[in-house]
Enzyme design. Sequence first.
Site, PDB file in Angstrom:
ATOM      1  N   SER A   1       0.826  -1.196   0.000  1.00 29.51           N
ATOM      2  CA  SER A   1       0.000   0.000   0.000  1.00 29.51           C
ATOM      3  C   SER A   1       0.865   1.251   0.000  1.00 29.51           C
ATOM      4  CB  SER A   1      -0.893   0.007   1.232  1.00 29.51           C
ATOM      5  OG  SER A   1      -0.118   0.281   2.383  1.00 29.51           O
ATOM      6  N   LYS A   2       0.211   2.358  -0.202  1.00 26.62           N
ATOM      7  CA  LYS A   2       0.882   3.642  -0.209  1.00 26.62           C
ATOM      8  C   LYS A   2       1.622   3.868   1.112  1.00 26.62           C
ATOM      9  CE  LYS A   2      -0.394   8.502  -0.071  1.00 26.62           C
ATOM     10  NZ  LYS A   2       0.643   8.608   0.940  1.00 26.62           N
ATOM     11  N   ARG A   3       0.973   3.443   2.192  1.00 24.21           N
ATOM     12  CA  ARG A   3       1.581   3.607   3.507  1.00 24.21           C
ATOM     13  C   ARG A   3       2.936   2.899   3.636  1.00 24.21           C
ATOM     14  NH1 ARG A   3      -1.688   6.222   6.527  1.00 24.21           N
ATOM     15  NH2 ARG A   3      -3.944   6.017   6.404  1.00 24.21           N
TER      16      ARG A   3
ATOM     17  N   ASP B   1       5.610   5.044   2.199  1.00 23.64           N
ATOM     18  CA  ASP B   1       5.953   6.143   3.102  1.00 23.64           C
ATOM     19  C   ASP B   1       6.791   5.632   4.268  1.00 23.64           C
ATOM     20  OD1 ASP B   1       4.382   7.662   1.476  1.00 23.64           O
ATOM     21  OD2 ASP B   1       2.631   7.655   2.790  1.00 23.64           O
TER      22      ASP B   1
END
Length: 529
Positions: free
Chosen positions: A286-288, A291
């Site tokens: 996921s995008k998380r 990050d």
Amino acid sequence: MLFLHSISNLYFQSLESNFKKKYRMRKVRVRFAPSPTGALHIGGVRTALYNYLFAKKHGGDMLLRIEDTDSARFVPGAEDYIVEALQWLGINIDEGVGAASEGAFAPYRQSERKAIYRKYVDQLLEAGLAYVAFDTPAQLDAQRAEIANFQYDASTRGLMTNSLTLSADEVNQRIAAGEQYVVRIKIAPNEEIKVQDLIRGEVVFNSSVIDDKVLFKSSDELPTYHMANVVDDYLMQISHVIRGEEWLPSAPLHVLLYKYLGWSEVMPEFAHLPLLLKPDGNGKLSKRDGDRLGFPVFPLNWKDPKTGETSSGYREAGYFPEAVVNFLSLLGWNSGTEQEIFSMQELIDQFSLDRVSKSGAKFDYEKGKWFNHKYLQLKSDDEIADMFQRILIEKDIVEDTQKLVKIVSLVKERANFVNELWAQSSFFFVAPTEYDAKTIQKRWKAETPAQMTELITLLDAIEDFSPVATEEIVKEWIAAKEYNMGGIMNAFRLSIVGEPKGPHMFDIIALLGKEETIARLKTAIENIK
RNA sequence: GGUCCAUUCGUCUAUCGGUUAGGACGCCAGGUUUUCAUCCUGGAAAGAGGGGUUCGACUCCCCUAUGGACUACCA
């Protein structure tokens, strides 16, 4: 051409048993059908890639269709982002959104195809294979709260507010009064639904576990994904549906829809791709994760227009599109050979769905970097110098192109990215202002300044400042004086570079020139200690 | 909870009943180098567990375990 022809023949032969004769010659047409809800995720990029490779391998068409049937989740700019990302990666669209000319089945945005779907919804309604339901979200929530594992299906639809429990008059009245409704598929319970998957084989579902999915909503007069997807794939003559594994649970619904609509004969073949997993632990990438672990999960930088939040992309991080494509291609597929580096054309030539693995692939960012390193080495010095030039301009550094190409040739093998070139070569452009303390301690002895002064005199007398010439003279001098080679050379390097790093010393000073070399030596003698 | 999918080195994977289980990334060691990096060579590192089937299972079947996906008037 002949080669391509024989490949596609081979492909069709392998599926012959599954096809009727007329069906066998169907042209390969695949689609990538993202929803414009934000930046295109790297997993979606891989799905697009595999679709593209498959299409090109079989001389077929790659379509881009925008599935924007959820008006509430539409994000401006997302569509352009998708098109730009695919373009950057070299995934060419033959037909649909972003194609040179849209194509025979336009429009390719589902929101613009509104008028088309209603007809098929009505067809289902008339055939008694779907029904109208008036239950409000609140009522549905209430049912879910009351009945454990509530599912809107054959066992519960008799309890709900729909055209099955209401009289025809009342249904018509409600609709006429503007009451909002949805159309649900009426799934017959306890039937076996077989999904033939090109990657997983036959997957069997019992129809009782599938709920009466919403096909159409009156609120925006738009079908839901399932309906739009099936109708469009049919109308656009899609031959193969290649999508992520997250769709596998809804595949039986789609198979049923083809059946209810009378399209079983031309139903596309399905292939559900394994998921891209997060590098640590498990679960979908996921995008998380990006990050959190510090790597991009999007092809291009993206700024969310609503939150203003920005996400980094591979392009801006300095990746070559070829490297991203190569890296992604191997996450879930392999050629069966030991080849690791593939051009797009090689991927097209060798791609095959039956060499796609079944299990999810963890995203290994380190390997991604390695691919970029490989591609950096494969590029010509001229090409890289050109890219490096842009970075230098930002730093207000002007450098002769010839010299820049030479610098690139000396340092590129030490870098993974063009943007690392600066860290590897800044000393060519800017003299050191400080000197690495550890190296001073280790390499700068009491006698060093005197030796460096001697070196200045020596270099100053050299006419030909080429690496070969200076190396020979300096080494002769060191030998004649019985100096320690390592001691001299490391002090020399410290003076010129400021750190114990960099290419061959004599290559460096040849590029720097005599004057600059001597100037740096003088500065070092004055400043170190 | 239910349904479905999956399971070979840390990671990506090869193997389609018989192999010293191969390669790549990463890691470690050695070599090359005046430095760092690159590069070269070498090394450690794997069939989830249990039952079958078979002369023989990583490979086929079943069970268990584990992981995942899905389970919206989202796609």
